[in-house]
Motif scaffolding. Sequence first.
Motif, PDB file in Angstrom:
ATOM      1  N   ASP A 193      -5.388  51.030  50.986  1.00  0.00           N
ATOM      2  CA  ASP A 193      -5.914  50.949  52.354  1.00  0.00           C
ATOM      3  C   ASP A 193      -7.030  51.944  52.532  1.00  0.00           C
ATOM      4  N   ILE A 194      -7.865  51.691  53.532  1.00  0.00           N
ATOM      5  CA  ILE A 194      -8.870  52.649  53.981  1.00  0.00           C
ATOM      6  C   ILE A 194      -8.799  52.740  55.495  1.00  0.00           C
ATOM      7  N   SER A 195      -9.118  53.914  56.007  1.00  0.00           N
ATOM      8  CA  SER A 195      -9.260  54.098  57.459  1.00  0.00           C
ATOM      9  C   SER A 195     -10.614  54.729  57.712  1.00  0.00           C
ATOM     10  N   LEU A 196     -11.336  54.185  58.688  1.00  0.00           N
ATOM     11  CA  LEU A 196     -12.704  54.606  59.017  1.00  0.00           C
ATOM     12  C   LEU A 196     -12.734  54.977  60.493  1.00  0.00           C
ATOM     13  N   ILE A 197     -12.934  56.264  60.778  1.00  0.00           N
ATOM     14  CA  ILE A 197     -12.775  56.791  62.131  1.00  0.00           C
ATOM     15  C   ILE A 197     -14.037  57.545  62.545  1.00  0.00           C
ATOM     16  N   ASP A 198     -14.431  57.384  63.811  1.00  0.00           N
ATOM     17  CA  ASP A 198     -15.530  58.159  64.404  1.00  0.00           C
ATOM     18  C   ASP A 198     -16.793  58.097  63.551  1.00  0.00           C
ATOM     19  N   SER A 199     -17.192  56.910  63.177  1.00  0.00           N
ATOM     20  CA  SER A 199     -18.305  56.745  62.239  1.00  0.00           C
ATOM     21  C   SER A 199     -19.317  55.752  62.779  1.00  0.00           C
ATOM     22  N   SER A 200     -20.434  55.589  62.041  1.00  0.00           N
ATOM     23  CA  SER A 200     -21.487  54.697  62.514  1.00  0.00           C
ATOM     24  C   SER A 200     -22.248  54.102  61.345  1.00  0.00           C
ATOM     25  N   ALA A 201     -22.891  52.969  61.610  1.00  0.00           N
ATOM     26  CA  ALA A 201     -23.756  52.311  60.635  1.00  0.00           C
ATOM     27  C   ALA A 201     -24.975  51.773  61.356  1.00  0.00           C
TER      28      ALA A 201
ATOM     29  N   SER B 172      -1.181  40.567  51.416  1.00  0.00           N
ATOM     30  CA  SER B 172      -0.169  41.620  51.416  1.00  0.00           C
ATOM     31  C   SER B 172      -0.765  42.858  52.047  1.00  0.00           C
ATOM     32  N   GLY B 173      -0.057  43.974  51.957  1.00  0.00           N
ATOM     33  CA  GLY B 173      -0.588  45.227  52.472  1.00  0.00           C
ATOM     34  C   GLY B 173      -1.778  45.730  51.680  1.00  0.00           C
ATOM     35  N   GLN B 174      -1.952  45.227  50.469  1.00  0.00           N
ATOM     36  CA  GLN B 174      -3.068  45.663  49.637  1.00  0.00           C
ATOM     37  C   GLN B 174      -4.397  45.375  50.325  1.00  0.00           C
ATOM     38  N   GLY B 175      -5.256  46.394  50.328  1.00  0.00           N
ATOM     39  CA  GLY B 175      -6.570  46.212  50.929  1.00  0.00           C
ATOM     40  C   GLY B 175      -6.595  46.298  52.433  1.00  0.00           C
ATOM     41  N   SER B 176      -5.614  46.967  53.028  1.00  0.00           N
ATOM     42  CA  SER B 176      -5.607  47.119  54.486  1.00  0.00           C
ATOM     43  C   SER B 176      -6.806  47.956  54.945  1.00  0.00           C
ATOM     44  N   VAL B 177      -7.289  47.650  56.147  1.00  0.00           N
ATOM     45  CA  VAL B 177      -8.442  48.356  56.713  1.00  0.00           C
ATOM     46  C   VAL B 177      -8.140  48.721  58.161  1.00  0.00           C
ATOM     47  N   LEU B 178      -8.394  49.982  58.510  1.00  0.00           N
ATOM     48  CA  LEU B 178      -8.287  50.437  59.896  1.00  0.00           C
ATOM     49  C   LEU B 178      -9.665  50.918  60.334  1.00  0.00           C
ATOM     50  N   ILE B 179     -10.137  50.431  61.480  1.00  0.00           N
ATOM     51  CA  ILE B 179     -11.411  50.843  62.064  1.00  0.00           C
ATOM     52  C   ILE B 179     -11.130  51.406  63.449  1.00  0.00           C
TER      53      ILE B 179
ATOM     54  N   SER C 228     -15.181  35.197  54.923  1.00  0.00           N
ATOM     55  CA  SER C 228     -14.725  35.300  56.318  1.00  0.00           C
ATOM     56  C   SER C 228     -15.175  36.603  56.959  1.00  0.00           C
ATOM     57  N   THR C 229     -15.760  36.491  58.139  1.00  0.00           N
ATOM     58  CA  THR C 229     -16.097  37.673  58.923  1.00  0.00           C
ATOM     59  C   THR C 229     -14.910  38.005  59.812  1.00  0.00           C
ATOM     60  N   LEU C 230     -14.380  39.207  59.654  1.00  0.00           N
ATOM     61  CA  LEU C 230     -13.182  39.603  60.400  1.00  0.00           C
ATOM     62  C   LEU C 230     -13.502  40.420  61.639  1.00  0.00           C
ATOM     63  N   LEU C 231     -14.612  41.153  61.599  1.00  0.00           N
ATOM     64  CA  LEU C 231     -14.967  41.975  62.752  1.00  0.00           C
ATOM     65  C   LEU C 231     -16.480  42.108  62.822  1.00  0.00           C
ATOM     66  N   LEU C 232     -17.016  41.862  64.014  1.00  0.00           N
ATOM     67  CA  LEU C 232     -18.448  42.011  64.262  1.00  0.00           C
ATOM     68  C   LEU C 232     -18.686  43.127  65.265  1.00  0.00           C
ATOM     69  N   GLY C 233     -19.809  43.820  65.101  1.00  0.00           N
ATOM     70  CA  GLY C 233     -20.234  44.766  66.115  1.00  0.00           C
ATOM     71  C   GLY C 233     -19.424  46.044  66.138  1.00  0.00           C
ATOM     72  N   SER C 234     -19.591  46.779  67.206  1.00  0.00           N
ATOM     73  CA  SER C 234     -18.926  48.078  67.354  1.00  0.00           C
ATOM     74  C   SER C 234     -17.472  47.894  67.749  1.00  0.00           C
ATOM     75  N   MET C 235     -16.677  48.940  67.519  1.00  0.00           N
ATOM     76  CA  MET C 235     -15.268  48.935  67.890  1.00  0.00           C
ATOM     77  C   MET C 235     -14.948  50.267  68.551  1.00  0.00           C
ATOM     78  N   GLU C 236     -14.818  50.245  69.877  1.00  0.00           N
ATOM     79  CA  GLU C 236     -14.507  51.477  70.585  1.00  0.00           C
ATOM     80  C   GLU C 236     -13.043  51.865  70.407  1.00  0.00           C
ATOM     81  N   GLY C 237     -12.182  50.887  70.269  1.00  0.00           N
ATOM     82  CA  GLY C 237     -10.757  51.150  70.149  1.00  0.00           C
ATOM     83  C   GLY C 237     -10.304  51.183  68.696  1.00  0.00           C
ATOM     84  N   THR C 238      -9.156  50.547  68.437  1.00  0.00           N
ATOM     85  CA  THR C 238      -8.540  50.558  67.119  1.00  0.00           C
ATOM     86  C   THR C 238      -8.346  49.128  66.651  1.00  0.00           C
ATOM     87  N   TRP C 239      -8.811  48.839  65.448  1.00  0.00           N
ATOM     88  CA  TRP C 239      -8.728  47.497  64.864  1.00  0.00           C
ATOM     89  C   TRP C 239      -8.134  47.617  63.483  1.00  0.00           C
TER      90      TRP C 239
END
Length: 807
Positions: A321-329, A343-350, A367-378
């Motif tokens: 898994d990876i978690s990406l917090i308080d970041s920008s692109a 499965s749980g393999q490759g989990s992503v938290l934004i 497949s596109t799973l998330l577009l644009g900014s995310m102010e909350g938790t995804w």
Amino acid sequence: MKGIYVFAFLTCITYARAVSLTLPRSNSAHLLSQDIESANSSLTPTNPSEYWLEGISHEGTSPFLIGGGSWTVFRNVKNYGAKGDGTTDDTAAIQNAINGKHLSMYGGRQNHDGGTTRKPALVYFPSGTYMVNTTIQMWLMTQIVGNPLNPPRLKATSTFSSSFPISSGSSTEINLLLNGWDLTDGSTLNFYIGVRNIILDTTCFPASGQMTALNWAVSQGTSLYNVQINMPDSSQHYGIEMLSNTGCCGGGSGTMLGDLTIIGGLVGIHLSGQQYLFKSITFNGCNTAIKVDSQFFATFIDMTFENGATAIDVSNCGTGDISLIDSSASFIGVVVNACSSQSGQGSVLIENFQNTNSGPTVKAGSSTLLLGSMEGTWVTGNVYVDNMNNPVVDHKQTETLPSTNKPEALLVSGTGKYLTKVPPQYEQYSSSQFASVKDFGAIGDGKADDTAAITAALLANTGCQITYFPHGVYLVTDTIFVPPGSRLVGEVWSVISAANENFANASSPIPLLQVGNPGDVGVAELSDLVLTTSDILPGTILLQIHMSGANPGDVSTSNVHIRIGGAADTLIDSVCDTTPEQCLAAFLAVHITPSGTPYIENMWAWTADHSLDGGVSSVVATGRGFLIESTEAAWLMGTASEHHTLYAYNVVHAQNVVFFFQQIESPYWEPNIGAPSIWTPDTTTWFDPDFSNCASTDLLCQMSWGMVISGGSGIIVYGSGVWTFFDDRGSCTGPNGVCQDNAYKIESSPTEIYLYCLNSKDTTNLVFGQTASGDEGVLAATSNNPGGWGADLAAYLGFSENTTSSS
């Protein structure tokens, strides 16, 4: 220089004359704190043109190196012939500085004659451009330090050539500018190596040629920060690789790296190994900023991605898994190229991510799973929203979660972002604002009692001088009190070691280092130190923090490590090779009391499982890892807690605590004897887990908890791994080859608990604790959460504020 120290001493401690340096322990800390609070702080930045490290006296020694009386710790590369003029080939001079002038007398640093901790070297680069034509090789216990006022540049020539194999047995070789991996040991044994304040430059080397700026296949206790890597645009160059061709586990078992800038190149960081925290890194112009081959979990905080095709590529499904917090692109084609897995393999938290002029934030396959900014938790991964052992689904869930209720006390005011802190290097102060403990009588030879000298230095320097510990082993026979206004700086991990019977009573433990008293408010910063015990001392608390910062982050540690056993500077290394009950080496590694508000960055709390210096096979039993009771705020940024008997982390009635990355290992000798049979739990004074959920014959249950959360509120974890490798140093004996029953425990009805990216290896259950009915039971089973090194759970929200069934 001693004249400067004496002048500083006389001009800034007139208030201290009435304070006795030999007060009884019960009164001394209280009285010192009172006097110091009334002191007039005069430590004001002078913004010098010279870095203080160039101007101080260099008196570091290596007392446990046999015949090492003339060992040189501090090495200025210019004293070894380097020019830094941008023209001269400085390769040989730099390597000579790293190797030292002691080869015939002590054996080469590269063959570790006499052990790895006994040959420290701080290799200093003044400002300049240092041209090199082949790989610069580092060794264990080496720090490369540049001048942060004007960082030096280590630059590959256009004709640079080296032959570094990319893996064991491979015929493919690469050009490598700086090798941070000591190739005489496996990557998982590469401890205590550091690089800071330097620019690694490959821009002269042909863009079409293969070139890597830094190989960083290292493990715990290492540090990499304030480094810039410059590569040609649209080139085939790599910034950081993690390659080793001996030992196991590829790129090692890392803790963290941060405060980096990587420009240009094909790949910024090519990631492999076990786990990592990445903090405050800027990528600009890298085709792929981070390419992951293998990693069980990775946490990213305060990252900036600019002008590239991909920010993070985990599409090969080599990541748990990876978690990406308080970041920008900005101007990035795909931010996270994720794994297509059910499965749980490759989990992503934004969480709290700003997407500007970029493509998909998360994409998996087509497949596109998330577009644009995310102010909350995804999240995409397994999610638990109650405490009934029921995942939302039995496979990967992709959704926006209820937003994490971040405590305001943990955030930078007005930003919504968590506090991050650059490790202090004090470049704004001159050498005259530093005072060495040796000028107050400290010896640092591992024999003399340095208690009074260190106490005198800290008292004299409070608020007006920075206290410097030249490399050595400083024995102390009583608690060292660190008052408000203190800044302690070591040299290549200077050692402060508990000694004598004052630290021997497990019924009345005392701290080796006590930071403040309850109610104290101020500044206290510790960096580049190792805290240890000189013998089996079961009444030792290595570090206790009471002080609250006047501002967030004012009380901090950086690159400070706990080492219990495993080195030549302790008798534990020669006697603890039988059974754990014969070696109750220390009571507790780190204690954050209710009033403490520390920012802890890059700390490895290690009870030794082996010797670094050729000692006996280590069978050591430290009672506890981190006990955290803070009720105001605490930040743990990149911590590892290994081989402690009862628990790695115990969070008790705490509030407003955030963990960015935890790496945990159970003791290798467990469960030969159940943990509570070695260290009797004290549930009243020290809030120890009592293991009452375990049958008396179930030794796999009576093993060290990875983390216990008992009551409290506002506890947040981003990335954690509990690794269990052995049962009694042998193969795992549980059903289906598991080593341990449980990893994490939650009890006593805590609230606003957010646990993201939890991992375990060879455990039956990932989360255990208080169920919806109030009984104890399994909250998240490993079998429902396959991924990573065994189990991988993207989000456990059974005790979040959005859960109604958790009380």
